[in-house]
Write a protein that holds these residues in place. Structure first.
Motif, PDB file in Angstrom:
ATOM      1  N   ASP A  55       0.829  -1.213   0.000  1.00 41.66           N
ATOM      2  CA  ASP A  55       0.000   0.000   0.000  1.00 41.66           C
ATOM      3  C   ASP A  55       0.859   1.256   0.000  1.00 41.66           C
ATOM      4  OD1 ASP A  55      -2.207  -1.567   0.012  1.00 41.66           O
ATOM      5  OD2 ASP A  55      -2.744  -1.212   2.114  1.00 41.66           O
ATOM      6  N   PHE A  56       1.880   1.245   0.876  1.00 51.95           N
ATOM      7  CA  PHE A  56       2.739   2.414   0.964  1.00 51.95           C
ATOM      8  C   PHE A  56       3.508   2.616  -0.341  1.00 51.95           C
ATOM      9  CE2 PHE A  56       6.808   4.431   1.797  1.00 51.95           C
ATOM     10  CZ  PHE A  56       6.387   5.619   2.367  1.00 51.95           C
ATOM     11  N   GLU A  91       2.708   1.687  -3.341  1.00 52.79           N
ATOM     12  CA  GLU A  91       1.822   2.189  -4.411  1.00 52.79           C
ATOM     13  C   GLU A  91       1.535   3.679  -4.244  1.00 52.79           C
ATOM     14  OE1 GLU A  91      -1.514  -0.431  -4.298  1.00 52.79           O
ATOM     15  OE2 GLU A  91      -0.506  -1.992  -5.491  1.00 52.79           O
ATOM     16  N   SER A  92       1.336   4.082  -2.958  1.00 55.74           N
ATOM     17  CA  SER A  92       1.014   5.500  -2.747  1.00 55.74           C
ATOM     18  C   SER A  92       2.214   6.383  -3.098  1.00 55.74           C
ATOM     19  CB  SER A  92       0.580   5.733  -1.298  1.00 55.74           C
ATOM     20  OG  SER A  92       1.690   5.629  -0.421  1.00 55.74           O
ATOM     21  N   MET A  93       3.401   5.874  -2.748  1.00 51.90           N
ATOM     22  CA  MET A  93       4.611   6.636  -3.038  1.00 51.90           C
ATOM     23  C   MET A  93       4.830   6.719  -4.546  1.00 51.90           C
ATOM     24  SD  MET A  93       6.752   8.423  -1.573  1.00 51.90           S
ATOM     25  CE  MET A  93       7.698   8.309  -0.099  1.00 51.90           C
ATOM     26  N   TRP A 141       2.512   6.576  -6.764  1.00 44.63           N
ATOM     27  CA  TRP A 141       1.492   7.500  -7.293  1.00 44.63           C
ATOM     28  C   TRP A 141       1.932   8.945  -7.097  1.00 44.63           C
ATOM     29  CZ3 TRP A 141      -1.432  11.163  -4.650  1.00 44.63           C
ATOM     30  CH2 TRP A 141      -2.511  11.727  -5.351  1.00 44.63           C
ATOM     31  N   LEU A 142       2.438   9.218  -5.869  1.00 41.42           N
ATOM     32  CA  LEU A 142       2.859  10.581  -5.538  1.00 41.42           C
ATOM     33  C   LEU A 142       3.982  11.054  -6.467  1.00 41.42           C
ATOM     34  CD1 LEU A 142       2.702  12.981  -3.471  1.00 41.42           C
ATOM     35  CD2 LEU A 142       4.487  11.793  -2.187  1.00 41.42           C
ATOM     36  N   SER A 156       2.869  11.374 -10.116  1.00 44.82           N
ATOM     37  CA  SER A 156       2.072  12.581 -10.356  1.00 44.82           C
ATOM     38  C   SER A 156       2.954  13.830 -10.294  1.00 44.82           C
ATOM     39  CB  SER A 156       0.917  12.683  -9.366  1.00 44.82           C
ATOM     40  OG  SER A 156       1.413  12.954  -8.070  1.00 44.82           O
ATOM     41  N   ALA A 157       4.114  13.718  -9.665  1.00 45.94           N
ATOM     42  CA  ALA A 157       5.043  14.865  -9.636  1.00 45.94           C
ATOM     43  C   ALA A 157       5.995  14.820 -10.827  1.00 45.94           C
ATOM     44  CB  ALA A 157       5.822  14.855  -8.327  1.00 45.94           C
TER      45      ALA A 157
END
Lengths: 98, 504
Positions: free
Chosen positions: A15-16, A18-20, A22-23, A26-27
């Motif tokens: 989960d972490f 994937e979120s990283m 994504w972050l 997106s940057a």
């Protein structure tokens, strides 16, 4: 492809990770992720970029991987991330980064 | 004196006929002076076999002197052994034999008075009742034992279940102010208890002579005591051996034992609670990490979204939907971990309710994920899906499992292994479910096995050594068993059994 934008991400928590991913994506970063040090060693071909590394991982942990890369003379800048870091650990990591 | 002698001679002549009868009697017939020393005036020959004296030896001697010191003043004191009826006194007392020992006499005496009402002499008929007295004495002693017993003893008629006798202890514990003479056995129990337990117990006693067990008795409302019926003895009719005449019921006040049990339970629960707090304290770093993961994930999604808003990459609210969904999911994940920890450390009364054991096994592992991940330990489940829900306190069972699993994980930290794994297995067996936790982390040495469950036994550097001791007492208070098997060099298996049908 601009290699300066490449980030290798190694973290065992899906989960972490994937979120990283994504972050960073997106940057505008080009993210290659791995769930363990071993997996990273398999996919890493010596590209340039930056390595985002979780300290605490099963098997080879972040600090061990840092050591390993140094021994293999891999000159990849490393950013260590930790949910529960302490000062001695940070000092060790920074010293190892010299 | 000579007047008396003359009068006696007259008397003797008048009673020649009776004298013949008296001489043949095996009862002692004696005449005494109406004076305090009760001098023998005449006796029949029965004196010799009874008291060892010949008639001529005893006549003229004090009869009073032969009384046992304790019985000498029975008549004067109107003691229990003296009865009076129609001018006749009957007294039971000990009297000295010529050889020095005492025999029990039952004497009926009448005082002869002259016309002015002045006592002249006393006529006695005495009988040796030593055998009878000894038997009576034994019976009286038995009765005293029954009466004074701290156990409750009750006699209950077979035909109508009326209680005909309650000893002091039974009266004190069982009967309220209302008279105990109208008490019937069913009044001493709750209705369902009486039908389900007492009647079968009476039947068994009637069939086999006695019954042993423990049935809680109903006490007066204001009573704070606890009493149990423990034993029933059936007494058969003396003439018709087939029929039970009455029952003796023996009950016991178990208040003190029950209080001690309750206190023990309370202490045990407090110990268990403290041990859980301690475990969570020891796992704090891992648990914090476990909670930190979703929080860090949430930060990534919210920071990323905020940044996109700032850079005006987001034009419609719906573009943030995915991020919010993920944030929500992670918040739930964190909340769930906290919920589990809170439930685990909460101080609540022990609740015996049916719970899903397999679910319990899976959930307890979530406390240890981080720890296990660090050592690459695999949890392998082999859960029996047919397992019915055992009745018990879920938190306490979780605590036991957590204890066993933490021991295994800790064992692996000092015993390197290629593919460390911990197997968690449930299996239904007859009337119980068997749970096992096994590892290959080096086993337990035989000398350690012996004291494994003793308090303060530990192989850990900073362990308190209470884990297994508490675990065992928790499982035992659930009516189960906890034990360990190890080959001493490689593998260890901890087993515990929980009963599936609670019999109280």
């Amino acid at each position: 492809m601009n290699n300066n934008n490449r980030v290798f991400l190694v973290d065992d928590d899906t989960d972490f990770r994937e979120s990283m991913q994504w972050l960073l994506t997106s940057a505008g970063y080009d993210v290659v992720s791995a769930s363990s040090a071993t997996e990273f060693m398999e996919i890493y071909q010596g590209e340039q970029g930056c390595l985002l590394l979780d300290v605490r991982m099963p098997g080879i942990n972040g600090l061990a991987l840092q050591q390993l890369l140094q021994e293999k003379n891999v000159q990849l800048p490393i950013i260590l991330i930790s949910g529960h870091g302490d000062i001695p650990m940070a000092v060790n990591a920074i010293k190892a980064g010299d | 004196m000579t007047d008396l002698q003359q009068e006696l001679t007259l008397c003797q002549q008048e009673t020649d006929r009776y004298r013949l009868l008296a001489e043949q009697s095996t009862d002692l017939i004696s005449r005494h002076s109406a004076t305090p020393d009760w001098v023998f005036i005449d006796v029949n020959p029965a004196i010799e076999p009874l008291l060892g004296y010949r008639a001529e030896e005893i006549i003229g001697q004090s009869g009073y002197a032969l009384f046992h010191p304790e019985d000498a003043d029975n008549l004067k004191n109107r003691s229990d052994t003296v009865r009076y009826r129609d001018g006749l006194y009957t007294n039971v007392y000990r009297y000295r034999h010529k050889e020095g020992h005492y025999i029990w006499f039952e004497t009926t005496s009448r005082t002869i008075k002259d016309e002015q009402g002045v006592p002249v002499e006393v006529i006695c008929v005495s009988r040796d009742v030593t055998e009878r007295e000894k038997a009576l004495q034994a019976t009286r002693r038995l009765a005293k034992v029954v009466e004074a017993s701290s156990d409750m003893i009750l006699f209950c008629q077979h035909k109508d279940l009326m209680l005909t006798y309650l000893n002091e202890s039974a009266q004190r514990t069982l009967s309220n102010q209302q008279s105990s003479s109208t008490l019937r056995l069913p009044q001493l129990f709750q209705d369902n208890q009486f039908h389900d337990w007492v009647i079968p117990a009476l039947n068994q006693a009637a069939k086999e002579g006695n019954w042993h067990g423990a049935i809680t008795m109903k006490l007066p409302n204001e009573s704070t005591r606890v009493a149990e019926l423990r034993e029933i003895i059936a007494h058969r009719d003396r003439h018709d051996k087939k029929h039970v005449d009455y029952y003796t019921l023996i009950g016991r006040d178990v208040t003190i034992r029950k209080l001690a049990e309750q206190q023990y339970k309370r202490h045990q629960n407090e110990m268990a609670h403290m041990s859980r707090l301690l475990s969570v304290g020891e796992m704090a770093t891992e648990l914090a990490h476990e909670i930190n993961q979703p929080l860090a994930t949430i930060l990534n999604y919210s920071n990323g979204t905020l940044r996109q808003i700032e850079e005006q990459q987001i034009h419609q609210v719906s573009q943030t939907q995915r991020a919010f969904e993920l944030i929500s999911k992670q918040a739930h994940r964190a909340a769930e971990i906290i919920r589990r920890i809170r439930r685990f450390v909460q101080r609540t009364d022990v609740q015996y309710t049916p719970f899903d054991l397999n679910d319990c096994c899976k959930e307890v592992v979530t406390f240890l994920n981080q720890d296990a991940r660090d050592q690459r330990i695999q949890f392998v489940f082999d859960l029996d899906n047919t397992c019915p829900m055992p009745s018990g306190d879920r938190v306490q069972i979780e605590q036991v499992l957590l204890n066993l699993l933490r021991n295994s994980i800790e064992a692996y930290s000092t015993f390197p292994c290629e593919t460390p794994s911990i197997h968690i297995k449930t299996k239904v067996q007859e009337q119980c479910v068997l749970i096992s936790v096994s590892d290959q982390a080096g086993g337990i040495r035989p000398e350690m096995m012996k004291k494994l469950f003793d308090p303060f036994t530990t192989s850990k550097a900073n362990g308190l050594g209470m884990g297994l001791s508490i675990s065992r007492s928790l499982i035992e208070s659930h009516g189960g068993q906890l034990w360990a098997e190890s080959d001493g060099t490689h593998s260890t298996v901890f087993y515990f059994k929980l009963p599936l049908r609670q019999t109280s």
